[in-house]
Design a protein around this motif. Structure first.
Motif, mmCIF file in Angstrom:
data_model
loop_
_atom_site.group_PDB
_atom_site.id
_atom_site.type_symbol
_atom_site.label_atom_id
_atom_site.label_comp_id
_atom_site.label_asym_id
_atom_site.label_seq_id
_atom_site.Cartn_x
_atom_site.Cartn_y
_atom_site.Cartn_z
ATOM 1 N N GLY A 191 28.750 -21.165 63.890
ATOM 2 C CA GLY A 191 28.899 -21.942 62.662
ATOM 3 C C GLY A 191 28.576 -23.401 62.893
ATOM 4 O O GLY A 191 27.930 -24.060 62.067
ATOM 5 N N ALA A 192 29.013 -23.939 64.048
ATOM 6 C CA ALA A 192 28.694 -25.326 64.396
ATOM 7 C C ALA A 192 27.191 -25.497 64.599
ATOM 8 O O ALA A 192 26.602 -26.504 64.185
ATOM 9 C CB ALA A 192 29.449 -25.734 65.657
ATOM 10 N N GLY A 193 26.576 -24.490 65.230
ATOM 11 C CA GLY A 193 25.125 -24.527 65.400
ATOM 12 C C GLY A 193 24.402 -24.514 64.062
ATOM 13 O O GLY A 193 23.408 -25.220 63.871
ATOM 14 N N GLN A 194 24.942 -23.716 63.128
ATOM 15 C CA GLN A 194 24.365 -23.656 61.785
ATOM 16 C C GLN A 194 24.437 -25.017 61.097
ATOM 17 O O GLN A 194 23.481 -25.471 60.447
ATOM 18 C CB GLN A 194 25.117 -22.607 60.963
ATOM 19 N N ILE A 195 25.576 -25.691 61.246
ATOM 20 C CA ILE A 195 25.752 -27.028 60.673
ATOM 21 C C ILE A 195 24.738 -28.006 61.265
ATOM 22 O O ILE A 195 24.158 -28.839 60.556
ATOM 23 C CB ILE A 195 27.196 -27.532 60.929
ATOM 24 N N ALA A 196 24.533 -27.913 62.578
ATOM 25 C CA ALA A 196 23.582 -28.812 63.238
ATOM 26 C C ALA A 196 22.167 -28.608 62.710
ATOM 27 O O ALA A 196 21.424 -29.574 62.494
ATOM 28 C CB ALA A 196 23.614 -28.594 64.755
ATOM 29 N N ILE A 197 21.794 -27.358 62.467
ATOM 30 C CA ILE A 197 20.461 -27.070 61.940
ATOM 31 C C ILE A 197 20.354 -27.554 60.486
ATOM 32 O O ILE A 197 19.334 -28.134 60.076
ATOM 33 C CB ILE A 197 20.146 -25.559 62.022
ATOM 34 N N ILE A 198 21.426 -27.343 59.686
ATOM 35 C CA ILE A 198 21.437 -27.843 58.308
ATOM 36 C C ILE A 198 21.283 -29.368 58.299
ATOM 37 O O ILE A 198 20.560 -29.933 57.476
ATOM 38 C CB ILE A 198 22.743 -27.430 57.584
ATOM 39 N N GLY A 199 21.963 -30.030 59.225
ATOM 40 C CA GLY A 199 21.861 -31.487 59.330
ATOM 41 C C GLY A 199 20.436 -31.935 59.619
ATOM 42 O O GLY A 199 19.964 -32.945 59.078
ATOM 43 N N THR A 200 19.734 -31.180 60.459
ATOM 44 C CA THR A 200 18.339 -31.500 60.771
ATOM 45 C C THR A 200 17.461 -31.380 59.525
ATOM 46 O O THR A 200 16.624 -32.246 59.244
ATOM 47 C CB THR A 200 17.821 -30.559 61.877
ATOM 48 N N VAL A 201 17.667 -30.302 58.756
ATOM 49 C CA VAL A 201 16.904 -30.091 57.514
ATOM 50 C C VAL A 201 17.240 -31.181 56.496
ATOM 51 O O VAL A 201 16.347 -31.771 55.870
ATOM 52 C CB VAL A 201 17.191 -28.697 56.923
ATOM 53 N N LEU A 202 18.527 -31.475 56.340
ATOM 54 C CA LEU A 202 18.975 -32.470 55.372
ATOM 55 C C LEU A 202 18.430 -33.858 55.707
ATOM 56 O O LEU A 202 17.967 -34.592 54.823
ATOM 57 C CB LEU A 202 20.506 -32.507 55.329
ATOM 58 N N GLY A 203 18.479 -34.223 56.990
ATOM 59 C CA GLY A 203 17.969 -35.527 57.410
ATOM 60 C C GLY A 203 16.495 -35.680 57.093
ATOM 61 O O GLY A 203 16.051 -36.717 56.574
ATOM 62 N N GLU A 204 15.713 -34.632 57.377
ATOM 63 C CA GLU A 204 14.282 -34.671 57.082
ATOM 64 C C GLU A 204 14.035 -34.810 55.574
ATOM 65 O O GLU A 204 13.135 -35.529 55.131
ATOM 66 C CB GLU A 204 13.617 -33.402 57.610
ATOM 67 N N LEU A 205 14.857 -34.122 54.777
ATOM 68 C CA LEU A 205 14.700 -34.153 53.321
ATOM 69 C C LEU A 205 14.973 -35.547 52.763
ATOM 70 O O LEU A 205 14.184 -36.078 51.973
ATOM 71 C CB LEU A 205 15.631 -33.130 52.664
ATOM 72 N N VAL A 206 16.085 -36.163 53.161
ATOM 73 C CA VAL A 206 16.418 -37.483 52.614
ATOM 74 C C VAL A 206 15.428 -38.542 53.105
ATOM 75 O O VAL A 206 15.097 -39.487 52.370
ATOM 76 C CB VAL A 206 17.873 -37.899 52.942
ATOM 77 N N GLY A 207 14.940 -38.383 54.345
ATOM 78 C CA GLY A 207 13.924 -39.303 54.846
ATOM 79 C C GLY A 207 12.657 -39.230 54.016
ATOM 80 O O GLY A 207 12.058 -40.255 53.674
ATOM 81 N N PHE A 208 12.266 -37.992 53.666
ATOM 82 C CA PHE A 208 11.078 -37.824 52.825
ATOM 83 C C PHE A 208 11.298 -38.387 51.421
ATOM 84 O O PHE A 208 10.415 -39.037 50.855
ATOM 85 C CB PHE A 208 10.696 -36.348 52.723
ATOM 86 N N LEU A 209 12.485 -38.117 50.840
ATOM 87 C CA LEU A 209 12.756 -38.604 49.481
ATOM 88 C C LEU A 209 12.676 -40.125 49.416
ATOM 89 O O LEU A 209 12.131 -40.691 48.458
ATOM 90 C CB LEU A 209 14.131 -38.120 49.010
ATOM 91 N N LEU A 210 13.181 -40.796 50.442
ATOM 92 C CA LEU A 210 13.107 -42.255 50.488
ATOM 93 C C LEU A 210 11.654 -42.713 50.593
ATOM 94 O O LEU A 210 11.204 -43.588 49.840
ATOM 95 C CB LEU A 210 13.916 -42.796 51.672
ATOM 96 N N LEU A 211 10.914 -42.100 51.514
ATOM 97 C CA LEU A 211 9.526 -42.502 51.723
ATOM 98 C C LEU A 211 8.667 -42.159 50.504
ATOM 99 O O LEU A 211 7.803 -42.951 50.095
ATOM 100 C CB LEU A 211 8.971 -41.812 52.973
ATOM 101 N N GLY A 212 8.915 -40.986 49.905
ATOM 102 C CA GLY A 212 8.172 -40.580 48.707
ATOM 103 C C GLY A 212 8.416 -41.511 47.538
ATOM 104 O O GLY A 212 7.494 -41.862 46.785
#
Length: 537
Positions: A191-212
């Motif tokens: 479950g902790a590993g799942q959270i870490a992977i979700i965090g990676t996806v979320l970080g990439e998404l918000v970074g793109f939204l800001l840049l976009g």
């Protein structure tokens, strides 16, 4: 490079991007320490098994494709006709976006649909949900690559730097906060590993939204009819992207080989499931240490290589050779200093960061890869500046194949020590081949014999002082502190003392000239210190 913003603007933008990249790399390495402390070696194994699987496409698109797109757009912007320039730019962006969208969908289907197959190939079926979660990150990449490439082609690096730092900050915060909650409640490592992977996806998404958002606000969306043929654009962007990102993909590729071989081979050798997971997790402790160790080499490749590319295209005036020699000497100096320093203090750093000093001898060998990695990072970038792509790729593939073969041969016999040896040999072969090729191509000597002698003297001085320091410091601290705090005190103090001795001897012997220090990122203070040490009394 577009003529409209010139070398001065480019170097200013590159400096901003260099600082952001250093911050991102440091954050990326450092967050793994508290994460490992929260989940232990088995939890760290879970995350590190999946991380390279989802990161390869991310690095290829967000780094490789973005740079390739920026180069193609910048070349296009040198056209004199403004209308033709804008039509070609719009057409190129649309073709690349469609191509990347198809690629990302193929990767998504492969990862999401093949999650069980990949997890079983690693020997751990419980990893499948994490791979599925991570697969969503590839859907963000086409738009992100286009936006980054468009900014870079205009020499506008500030928004890219801001989005990178913001993305990493969100990612690290979410991973650590989410992991803390999981370990405080369900205590599920997967479950902790799942959270870490979700965090990676979320970080990439918000970074793109800001840049976009910044892109749309500044330029709007591309308009116009397609006027270019698809295949030539697709061919050029693919080859360029692979050449630009191949050194970063190489490191992830080595980690991917470890994900698919170490755990399953340890099980085949008769090791218990729990112990095999923990052993792989301990082995993975070396990854953030190496990442920090090559930060300076990465900064060098970002900061100095544009100079090399610029100088190599000039018909007259100063050539690129002095910058190439400086890049080599600086990358070897800092890479060797970092790896030697880590070897000397590894048992203490291991316990300080990760609670125990388990397998410190393996990690000592693991971190030696910093030296060949530093050379590979800088030399592949230099050769790109000369337009040399095929040979460097062949050299890196040669080392990678060696890594695969040696992993299969040695892990069952030597355990994770075999994997560390395999990585070092593979990277060293690639680094030596790159050096030989560049020397032959330019007919130059990368460094005089006196350089290696001076670095050797500085290394011996640092080694003697650090060993003596570590003989006495733990004895002084043990009566007052617990074992881990002794490791903190002894390890940190030894790092500081070792770094001071190494850099002082380097400055006293003038391993690099003062004017050369000024060309390096953050080298001004070192130049001043060197002048002070060598002043005539």
């Amino acid at each position: 490079m577009s003529e409209r913003f010139g070398m001065k603007t480019y170097m200013k933008g590159a400096a901003v991007l260099t600082i952001a990249s250093i911050i991102v790399k440091i954050l990326s390495a450092i967050y793994r320490v508290p994460f490992q402390n929260l989940v232990g070696d088995e939890g760290f194994y879970i995350y590190q098994q999946v991380y390279p699987v989802i990161s390869i496409f991310v690095v290829w698109t967000s780094s490789g494709f973005a740079v390739a797109i920026s180069k193609m757009l910048a070349d296009n912007d040198s056209l004199a006709d403004a209308l033709e320039r804008e039509q070609r730019r719009s057409s190129m962006m649309r073709i690349v976006f469609r191509y990347l969208t198809v690629l990302s969908l193929l990767f998504f289907v492969s990862l999401f649909g093949g999650a069980e197959l990949l997890a079983n190939s690693m020997g751990d079926a419980q990893l499948a949900p994490l791979i599925r979660t991570g697969s969503f990150i590839v859907l963000i990449m086409p738009a992100l690559a286009i936006v980054k490439g468009s900014f870079q082609s205009r020499g506008i690096m500030g928004p890219i730097a801001a989005s990178q730092v913001f993305e990493q900050a969100v990612r690290v915060s979410f991973i650590l906060a989410g992991t803390f909650i999981i370990m405080s409640t369900t205590k599920s490592l997967y479950g902790a590993g799942q959270i870490a992977i979700i965090g990676t996806v979320l970080g990439e998404l918000v970074g793109f939204l800001l840049l976009g958002w910044l892109f749309k606000k500044r330029f709007g969306l591309p308009k116009g009819k397609p006027i270019l043929k698809d295949f030539p654009v697709i061919k050029e962007v693919t080859l360029l992207s692979l050449s630009v990102s191949m050194s970063s993909l190489l490191l992830l590729g080595y980690q991917l080989v470890d994900s698919f071989t170490i755990y399953s081979l340890l099980l085949d050798s008769g090791m218990d499931v729990q112990l095999a997971k923990e052993t792989k997790g301990i082995y993975d402790r070396g990854q953030p240490l190496v990442q920090l160790g090559v930060t300076i080499a990465a900064a060098l490749s970002l900061a100095i290589v544009p100079l090399v590319a610029h100088m190599s295209k000039k018909k007259q005036g100063r050539s690129a050779v002095p910058f190439i020699q400086l890049t080599y000497r600086a990358s070897v100096l800092f890479g060797w200093a970092a790896s030697l320093g880590l070897v000397l203090v590894m048992p203490y750093i291991n316990e300080m960061l990760f609670k125990t000093n388990a397998l410190s001898e393996v990690l000592m060998l693991y971190v030696l890869k910093i030296v060949p990695l530093s050379i590979i990072l800088t030399f592949t970038a230099i050769l790109q500046g000369y337009g040399k792509l095929k040979k460097p790729a062949l050299f890196l593939i040669t080392g990678f194949i060696l890594k695969v073969i040696l992993n299969v041969v040695t892990v069952g016999w030597l355990g994770v020590l075999g994997a560390a040896i395999a990585s070092n040999i593979g990277l060293l072969v690639s680094a030596v081949l790159l050096m030989m090729y560049l020397k032959k191509m330019l007919g130059i000597r990368l460094a005089p014999a006196s350089y290696y002698g001076k670095v050797g003297v500085a290394s011996i001085c640092m080694t003697i002082i650090v060993i003596l320091w570590l003989q006495f410091m733990p004895i002084l601290l043990t009566p007052f502190l617990s074992s881990r705090f002794v490791a903190v005190g002894a390890g940190l103090s030894a790092v500081c003392v070792g770094a001071f001795i190494m850099m002082t001897v380097v400055a006293k012997l003038r391993v690099l000239a003062e004017k050369e220090w000024y060309l390096l990122p953050f080298g001004r203070r070192m130049a001043i210190y060197q002048l002070w040490l060598n002043r005539k009394k």
